[in-house]
Scaffold this active site. Sequence first.
Site, mmCIF file in Angstrom:
data_model
loop_
_atom_site.group_PDB
_atom_site.id
_atom_site.type_symbol
_atom_site.label_atom_id
_atom_site.label_comp_id
_atom_site.label_asym_id
_atom_site.label_seq_id
_atom_site.Cartn_x
_atom_site.Cartn_y
_atom_site.Cartn_z
ATOM 1 N N ASP A 300 0.825 -1.216 0.000
ATOM 2 C CA ASP A 300 0.000 0.000 0.000
ATOM 3 C C ASP A 300 0.857 1.263 0.000
ATOM 4 O O ASP A 300 1.989 1.267 0.470
ATOM 5 C CB ASP A 300 -0.915 0.006 1.237
ATOM 6 C CG ASP A 300 -0.114 -0.022 2.527
ATOM 7 O OD1 ASP A 300 0.768 -0.894 2.650
ATOM 8 O OD2 ASP A 300 -0.345 0.833 3.405
ATOM 9 N N GLU A 301 0.263 2.319 -0.501
ATOM 10 C CA GLU A 301 0.799 3.677 -0.383
ATOM 11 C C GLU A 301 2.305 3.771 -0.673
ATOM 12 O O GLU A 301 3.031 4.471 0.037
ATOM 13 C CB GLU A 301 0.550 4.219 1.038
ATOM 14 C CG GLU A 301 -0.916 4.311 1.391
ATOM 15 C CD GLU A 301 -1.153 4.742 2.833
ATOM 16 O OE1 GLU A 301 -2.050 5.550 3.053
ATOM 17 O OE2 GLU A 301 -0.447 4.249 3.744
HETATM 18 C C1 TNX Z 1 -3.830 4.103 5.509
HETATM 19 S S1 TNX Z 1 -4.782 1.358 5.208
HETATM 20 C C2 TNX Z 1 -2.843 3.163 5.646
HETATM 21 C C3 TNX Z 1 -2.120 3.046 6.918
HETATM 22 C C4 TNX Z 1 -2.581 4.065 7.913
HETATM 23 C C5 TNX Z 1 -4.076 4.204 7.844
HETATM 24 C C6 TNX Z 1 -4.648 5.119 8.870
HETATM 25 C C7 TNX Z 1 -3.475 1.220 4.541
HETATM 26 C C8 TNX Z 1 -3.291 0.037 3.736
HETATM 27 N N1 TNX Z 1 -2.577 2.191 4.714
HETATM 28 O O1 TNX Z 1 -0.742 3.143 6.696
HETATM 29 O O2 TNX Z 1 -2.181 3.654 9.169
HETATM 30 O O3 TNX Z 1 -4.413 4.679 6.567
HETATM 31 O O4 TNX Z 1 -6.045 5.070 8.859
#
Ligand code: TNX
Length: 491
Positions: A300-301
């Site tokens: 993710d991200e």
């Molecule tokens: C998004 S959910 C993220 C996390 C954060 C979260 C906080 C996801 C796969 N990545 O790194 O902790 O939002 O709500």
Amino acid sequence: MIPKPVSVVATGGKFDLTDQTDIYIQDESAELKQIGQYLADKLNPSTGLGLEVKPTTDAPAPGNIYLSLSGSDSELGDEGYQLTITDKLISLSANKPAGLFHGIQTIRQLLPAQVEMTSKQKGPWEIATGTIRDYPTYGYRGSMLDVARHFFGVDDLKNLIDQMAYYKMNVMHLHLSDDQGWRIEIKSWPNLTAHGGKTEVGGGEGGFYTQEQYSDIVKYAQDRFITIIPEIDMPGHTNAASASYPELNGNGKTADLYTGTEVGFSTLATKKEVTYKFIDDVIRELAALTPGEYLHIGGDESHATKIEDYIPFMNRVQDMVVAHGKKVLAWDEIALATVKPNTVVQYWAKAENAIKGVAQGAKVLMSPAKNAYLDMQYDSTSTYGLHWAAYIEVDKGYNWDPANLVPEIKKENITGIEAPLWSETVGERKEAEYLIFPRLLGYAEIGWTPAELRNWDDYKIRLANHGERMKAMNINFYPSKLVQWDVKKEK
Ligand code: TNX
């Protein structure tokens, strides 16, 4: 009862648990013995009845509880059970031990709430008679705990495992690494924990699980029919790894330990072979610690990873997991790469990613942030939590159907539901509980109970009755104003 059973037929009588009652198990099976003992250990402190677990070859005499494996009731599947209570006998049967374990949670919930206290309470300990046939809608009913942003110790995890088991959940996903900390000992890369485990959000001391402690958690969960799925997030969310081994860092900067809450700034060096040597070692050690089928590789991200680097990276790492005998779980962005056979896509942010996964033949695990994130605040006055995705009051967390959220994602594409707790804003058990409860009960019910049997008006009354149970279990739940917690009558 939560989750609401598939079918309940009441017969209007009652069964009394007395000091003559024991728990009989069919034959000398170690697994049944352990399940029977779990029930005895839960009931004995509060009832003081001294229930004992005894093997038998036949149905026991009146006044007892009987746990047996029936073999082939196909409707019940691997996790279902049938509970038949007459004024003479409590008889619980299932095809598999998991079904018996879920069934004993129902027995606990049919007894008065004080049964959950750990000190002796006064009875009587009566159970209504009738027959319950019950089995889950989804095979994957999970919760996730982020132990990277704030570290939670072994006892906190065990506590949560027991709470999840009470609501018939069967998966605990542990987010074991992130920018702020690396939480699992990897013997071939010791600095990950020696250095990378040393802090957490806000600058606290952090921590990590030794492999021995981790195996203890896995075993504890297994005994409660809960599978632990470990996650090592990559190629982003890797600052703690890069701070421990600078050669892994792919963003050109020197990585220091990080105690803030930004996301998306770190990346592994996706073009260096040492990175794959590192990942292979981590996956090998983790696979050896994991009896479950899945390893979670994050994905993710990864905003600091170019998409042309991300795609081959995720493809290669999936193959590495498979080479170590495991299947892959990953956040929905993995669908930007090739979703390999058996990889499950965890939908959290972008429906279009999950749809891309389905188009590639993947199953989807449903964790939509707007509906299922335990770290979202209940409303704008909530002490803990974030609200980037939504405010999630207890009704909003309950009132949705995984199979009906995204038209392109159908029930047959879904493995189940998982409610994640990200821990940027919570570091203590009681703080975490405030966000987890009571919403977790709703997610447990969404995973277990057929959609057509669920509705908020009925659920909120059952939830109100669980207020007393949660208090008896010493759970620090959020007392939502939408629920009349003081109503005592059981339903
Ligand atoms: C998004 S959910 C993220 C996390 C954060 C979260 C906080 C996801 C796969 N990545 O790194 O902790 O939002 O709500």
